[in-house]
Motif scaffolding. Structure first.
Motif, PDB file in Angstrom:
ATOM      1  N   GLY A   1       0.838  -1.197   0.000  1.00 22.94           N
ATOM      2  CA  GLY A   1       0.000   0.000   0.000  1.00 22.94           C
ATOM      3  C   GLY A   1       0.871   1.243   0.000  1.00 22.94           C
ATOM      4  N   SER A   2       0.293   2.349  -0.472  1.00 25.68           N
ATOM      5  CA  SER A   2       1.070   3.565  -0.734  1.00 25.68           C
ATOM      6  C   SER A   2       1.620   4.212   0.538  1.00 25.68           C
ATOM      7  CB  SER A   2       0.190   4.578  -1.454  1.00 25.68           C
ATOM      8  OG  SER A   2      -0.812   5.038  -0.547  1.00 25.68           O
ATOM      9  N   GLN A   3       2.609   5.074   0.311  1.00 24.88           N
ATOM     10  CA  GLN A   3       3.197   5.848   1.410  1.00 24.88           C
ATOM     11  C   GLN A   3       2.120   6.707   2.079  1.00 24.88           C
ATOM     12  OE1 GLN A   3       5.886   5.589   2.920  1.00 24.88           O
ATOM     13  NE2 GLN A   3       7.123   7.428   3.105  1.00 24.88           N
ATOM     14  N   ARG A   4       1.232   7.273   1.264  1.00 20.47           N
ATOM     15  CA  ARG A   4       0.155   8.094   1.813  1.00 20.47           C
ATOM     16  C   ARG A   4      -0.666   7.310   2.833  1.00 20.47           C
ATOM     17  NH1 ARG A   4      -5.171   8.574   0.965  1.00 20.47           N
ATOM     18  NH2 ARG A   4      -5.161   7.004  -0.667  1.00 20.47           N
TER      19      ARG A   4
ATOM     20  N   GLU B   1      -9.570  23.451  14.933  1.00 19.82           N
ATOM     21  CA  GLU B   1     -10.700  23.171  14.047  1.00 19.82           C
ATOM     22  C   GLU B   1     -10.436  23.887  12.717  1.00 19.82           C
ATOM     23  OE1 GLU B   1     -14.336  21.141  13.641  1.00 19.82           O
ATOM     24  OE2 GLU B   1     -13.069  21.202  15.434  1.00 19.82           O
ATOM     25  N   LEU B   2     -10.399  23.150  11.620  1.00 17.17           N
ATOM     26  CA  LEU B   2     -10.229  23.769  10.304  1.00 17.17           C
ATOM     27  C   LEU B   2     -11.585  23.977   9.649  1.00 17.17           C
ATOM     28  CD1 LEU B   2      -7.136  21.836   8.893  1.00 17.17           C
ATOM     29  CD2 LEU B   2      -7.199  23.984  10.162  1.00 17.17           C
ATOM     30  N   GLU B   3     -11.574  24.536   8.426  1.00 20.67           N
ATOM     31  CA  GLU B   3     -12.824  24.860   7.747  1.00 20.67           C
ATOM     32  C   GLU B   3     -13.703  23.630   7.499  1.00 20.67           C
ATOM     33  OE1 GLU B   3      -9.828  25.383   6.744  1.00 20.67           O
ATOM     34  OE2 GLU B   3      -9.473  24.298   4.872  1.00 20.67           O
ATOM     35  N   ASP B   4     -13.046  22.464   7.381  1.00 21.44           N
ATOM     36  CA  ASP B   4     -13.837  21.269   7.070  1.00 21.44           C
ATOM     37  C   ASP B   4     -13.796  20.231   8.184  1.00 21.44           C
ATOM     38  OD1 ASP B   4     -11.208  20.722   6.773  1.00 21.44           O
ATOM     39  OD2 ASP B   4     -11.348  19.861   4.765  1.00 21.44           O
TER      40      ASP B   4
ATOM     41  N   ASP C   1      -8.016  15.380  11.399  1.00 21.61           N
ATOM     42  CA  ASP C   1      -8.622  14.539  10.362  1.00 21.61           C
ATOM     43  C   ASP C   1      -8.227  14.950   8.950  1.00 21.61           C
ATOM     44  OD1 ASP C   1      -9.822  13.229  12.409  1.00 21.61           O
ATOM     45  OD2 ASP C   1     -11.802  14.152  12.147  1.00 21.61           O
ATOM     46  N   ASN C   2      -7.488  16.054   8.851  1.00 23.32           N
ATOM     47  CA  ASN C   2      -7.111  16.565   7.535  1.00 23.32           C
ATOM     48  C   ASN C   2      -5.925  15.771   6.971  1.00 23.32           C
ATOM     49  OD1 ASN C   2      -5.305  18.445   5.848  1.00 23.32           O
ATOM     50  ND2 ASN C   2      -7.284  19.506   5.859  1.00 23.32           N
ATOM     51  N   ALA C   3      -6.079  15.314   5.731  1.00 25.84           N
ATOM     52  CA  ALA C   3      -5.065  14.423   5.145  1.00 25.84           C
ATOM     53  C   ALA C   3      -3.702  15.089   5.060  1.00 25.84           C
ATOM     54  CB  ALA C   3      -5.513  13.970   3.762  1.00 25.84           C
ATOM     55  N   LEU C   4      -3.678  16.373   4.702  1.00 27.70           N
ATOM     56  CA  LEU C   4      -2.406  17.075   4.573  1.00 27.70           C
ATOM     57  C   LEU C   4      -1.710  17.182   5.928  1.00 27.70           C
ATOM     58  CD1 LEU C   4      -0.978  19.291   2.347  1.00 27.70           C
ATOM     59  CD2 LEU C   4      -1.503  20.672   4.346  1.00 27.70           C
ATOM     60  N   VAL C   5      -2.506  17.469   6.942  1.00 30.71           N
ATOM     61  CA  VAL C   5      -1.967  17.577   8.303  1.00 30.71           C
ATOM     62  C   VAL C   5      -1.382  16.230   8.735  1.00 30.71           C
ATOM     63  CG1 VAL C   5      -2.586  17.909  10.727  1.00 30.71           C
ATOM     64  CG2 VAL C   5      -3.493  19.463   8.980  1.00 30.71           C
ATOM     65  N   ARG C   6      -2.084  15.169   8.475  1.00 30.24           N
ATOM     66  CA  ARG C   6      -1.623  13.836   8.880  1.00 30.24           C
ATOM     67  C   ARG C   6      -0.325  13.464   8.173  1.00 30.24           C
ATOM     68  NH1 ARG C   6      -5.896  11.275  11.616  1.00 30.24           N
ATOM     69  NH2 ARG C   6      -5.337   9.132  11.142  1.00 30.24           N
ATOM     70  N   ASP C   7      -0.231  13.847   6.912  1.00 26.71           N
ATOM     71  CA  ASP C   7       0.967  13.561   6.134  1.00 26.71           C
ATOM     72  C   ASP C   7       2.198  14.235   6.758  1.00 26.71           C
ATOM     73  OD1 ASP C   7       1.893  12.631   3.205  1.00 26.71           O
ATOM     74  OD2 ASP C   7       2.834  14.555   3.691  1.00 26.71           O
TER      75      ASP C   7
END
Lengths: 372, 414
Positions: free
Chosen positions: A353-356, B276-279, B284-290
């Motif tokens: 599965g991906s890095q993401r 808390e972000l806009e959404d 829970d924000n994918a960019l934040v988790r990354d």
């Protein structure tokens, strides 16, 4: 504090390195790359004879009963040598799944053949270019018959048995379970598919009412536990590969002269090699923690495995692509071996599965740990 | 593989734990602070008190010889003590340069009488030391320094007169003594014309001016020398061998320069859990988790590399390359996390007022302090050169300063 492999394990590493330098040099890897051969059968047979395949399998099931730390040592060397065999599919996934969730009867009937190499196993999870989530699984089982399509399945074209992730019944919202399917039996159609890394084979498996045998009771959580175990082992392969890519880049840069001196003396190259070293050392250190968690069945395994995987994927990605860059045009030729590592790096980065998704999984594991 | 201490290590760790529990405040109970402010009088007094306590309880100079007031223990015990002390709020910093770099250099080069005279007061915290190395013309290229050391007369033991300027001297304003490297010969190649000394910071002719940093704090100073006299008996090493002595000091610096401070992963994780972000929730924000995952694996990579170093030390080995990796990775992470933490606060991220800014302005402080961590104790670039040359064995950069008289080297100035 004893956060190092012991003398016996280091001796195993030295033996494995010597053996693979002799038996799995680039010329051997290229036979799998350049021909229709799916894997090196001779190498595979010897892995069985030397007890590598059964390193972590207990002696009562035909293994050599060494342990998981020893298996990590072997994995790193396989990664260094790019050994063209279905080791990851059959051992990190197949044997680990059976040892984690198999009934006594399943372990007795299946593990001995895995340990000798007589049987090859694989994991069939993905169903095409979308995330392999429980919700996305469409393959299903009813009355012990499994139907659906899996793509890609690493080593699916050569394996004897697959552990297939399928839904229990075709109803919406049905939960996934793990099933053992005999790939040489009825209702299985398999085709080899081309991939970025032809040194390892990939297949499309189509099941039509193939007889299926349940493995464990847990389904998805069990799958994730098996993936965690495989992720640690695969991370050792990744670190092994990253280190060789770094060594190749260094050796080439020392011998390649431009503007009157070795290019290894220019800071643009030196700093990139230093970055390769930094990333590889961080990944290696995280792998050691993963090895500890794997070998002791620690509660930290989910966090440790994702940490090792994310950093090893990053380190191998960086080292293998920058190895080509430092080699310049020659690095982009078929003749030079840089691409073998570049291909394998991409293969291993996607294999579980991906890095993401692994990064997301790491944060999920940390959230669970914090909530506990 | 295991994380267990040896019997000796366990005993020492327990001793350290009970000492710290009785004498210091656990971080878990303390309020988070976002600045050190260690040039204030009360902070200095607190640091001196703490150092004396450590000395009396047998936790000062852990690896130094017992005949000079040290404990004569192996480096692993030092690491264990640091691990335990990391859980407590203690006024460290003031003595790190003296005990980490200056006194070890004295041990290597000073006379027996000088070691007897200076080691114990430094260990007890009665005398503070600083290091007079960097200059406007000699930072990363330290050997390019131009502060002049001239002999007062022709005798073999003639005293020395110092003129010139040092810069980035931490703690000069409250130091009692210093080590100094200066140029005693401008007519020989660069690295061959240096001589090393120690001196009193109260010597006539020394002027100290604080340097105000981006963060507003003033931890560093400029130090000016006008005809400052040093007795020849305070020379460390032979005339012209100051570079060799400096390397002893710098080798110790690689072990002394620590990891960057908070905010690290834990703090940014805390922040996004409350944001808390806009959404929806930031966590829970994918960019934040990354991004969180990137920082976590780096932090853990350093931690786990440290375990490997401890294993080597525990077996009597020497530290691995971890010490050079540490700062390169942690300083950049510190800066990135600080930027990200202010981003999470949207337009209000610009506000430093601890009443308004999240977590008392921790991330804003990080924005303004982190650039210094990428420079102090070896820049990112110099550390990469060190890894490339000393760990990987790659060739040195092209050098135009190895031969000929130092005075003939181009300086870029008229």
């Amino acid at each position: 504090m004893n956060f190092e492999f012991n003398d016996d394990q280091r001796m195993l590493r030295d033996q494995a390195r010597r053996f693979l330098l002799d038996k799995s040099p680039p010329a051997v890897v290229r036979e799998t790359l350049e021909t229709d051969q799916a894997y090196d059968k001779d190498l595979w047979r010897q892995f069985g004879e030397m007890g590598w395949l059964g390193a972590a399998i207990p002696e009562v099931y035909g293994g050599s009963g060494l342990g998981h730390l020893e298996l990590c040592v072997i994995a790193e060397e396989l990664g260094r040598a790019l050994a063209p065999t279905p080791f990851a599919s059959s051992i990190y996934l197949g044997a680990e799944a059976l040892m984690t969730a198999g009934s006594e009867e399943q372990k007795q009937s299946y593990l001995p053949d895995i340990a000798t190499g007589a049987a090859i196993w694989c994991l069939a999870l993905s169903e095409g270019p979308r995330p392999a989530t429980e919700k996305n699984i469409t393959t299903s089982v009813s009355d012990g018959k499994l139907s659906g399509e899996k793509l890609p399945v690493a080593d699916g074209d050569i394996a004897d048995r697959a552990i297939v992730v399928a839904k229990d019944g075709a109803a919406d919202g049905a939960l996934a379970g793990l099933y053992i399917v005999d790939l040489n039996g009825a209702g299985v159609e398999r085709t080899t598919v081309d991939s970025v890394d032809p040194t390892r084979s990939q297949a499309r498996l189509v099941f039509r009412d193939a007889p299926a045998e349940k493995l464990g009771d847990e389904g998805w959580p069990l799958l994730e536990r098996i993936q965690d175990r495989a992720a640690v082992l695969m991370a050792f392969e990744q670190v092994g590969g990253a280190e060789v890519a770094m060594e190749m880049a260094k050796e080439y840069a020392m011998g390649r002269y431009a503007f009157g001196r070795p290019i290894a003396g220019y800071q643009a190259i030196k700093h990139r090699l230093a970055d390769m070293y930094i990333q590889t050392e961080l990944a290696r250190s995280n792998c050691y923690y993963g090895a500890w968690a794997l070998s002791t069945d620690a509660a930290e395994l989910a966090v440790a495995a994702a940490t090792a995987r994310v950093s090893a994927t990053e380190a191998y990605h960086f080292a293998s692509k920058e190895n080509i860059q430092i080699h310049g045009g020659m690095g982009f030729t078929w003749e030079f071996n840089c691409h073998l590592y570049y291909r394998r790096s991409r293969n291993l980065a996607l294999a579980l599965g991906s890095q993401r998704r692994w990064k997301d999984r790491l944060i999920r594991a940390l959230e669970r740990r914090n909530a506990a | 593989m295991d994380f267990a201490d040896t019997q000796d290590e366990t005993a020492f760790r327990e001793k350290a734990r009970s000492f710290l529990a009785e004498n210091a405040e656990n971080k878990a109970n303390a309020k988070r602070t976002n600045g050190t402010g260690w040039n204030k009088d009360e902070a200095l007094a607190a640091a001196q008190l703490w150092q004396a306590k450590k000395f009396d309880a047998g936790f000062a100079g852990l690896t130094m010889p017992t005949e000079y007031g040290g404990q004569g223990l192996s480096p692993i015990m030092q690491v264990i003590y640091h691990q335990e002390e990391a859980d407590y709020v203690t006024p460290r910093g003031v003595y790190e340069i003296g005990l980490g770099m200056c006194i070890p250099t004295m041990f290597a080069y000073a006379t027996e009488a000088q070691k007897q005279r200076f080691a114990k007061p430094a260990l007890r915290g009665e005398e503070i030391w600083c290091q007079l190395f960097s200059e406007p013309a000699g930072g990363s290229d330290l050997a390019g320094l131009r502060t002049r050391a001239e002999r007062d007369g022709n005798a073999d033991d003639a005293n020395w007169v110092i003129n010139g300027q040092k810069i980035w001297t931490s703690g000069a304003q409250f130091s009692d003594y210093a080590i100094l490297v200066a140029r005693s010969d401008f007519d020989v190649p660069k690295h061959k014309g240096l001589t090393f000394f120690f001196l009193s910071m109260k010597s006539p002719g020394i002027e100290i001016r604080p340097i105000k940093q981006v963060s507003g704090a003033a931890n560093f100073n400029e130090v000016y020398f006008t005809d400052v006299r040093i007795p020849d008996s305070q020379r460390l090493g032979a005339v012209g061998e100051g570079w060799k002595v400096s390397l002893t000091t710098l080798m110790n610096e690689r072990f002394a320069v620590g990891i960057a401070p908070a905010p690290d992963f834990e703090e940014v994780f805390d922040l996004v859990r409350d944001t808390e972000l806009e959404d929806g929730p930031a966590l829970d924000n994918a960019l934040v988790r990354d991004r969180l995952a990137d920082w976590y694996v780096r932090q853990q990579g350093l931690r786990n590399a440290h375990f490997r170093t401890m294993t080597a030390l525990s077996k009597g080995g020497t530290p691995g390359p971890e010490s050079s990796i540490n700062k390169v990775v942690s300083a950049v992470k510190y800066q990135d996390i600080s930027f990200f933490g202010t981003d999470m606060q949207e337009m209000a991220g610009i506000i430093t007022d601890p009443e308004i800014a999240a977590m008392d302005g921790l991330f804003q402080t990080g924005v303004l302090s982190s650039p210094g961590y990428r420079i102090a104790g070896g820049t990112d670039e110099i550390l990469r050169n060190i890894i490339a040359e000393r760990v990987l064995g790659l060739p040195q950069d092209v050098r135009l300063d190895k031969e000929g008289a130092f005075r003939d080297l181009p300086t870029g100035r008229d």
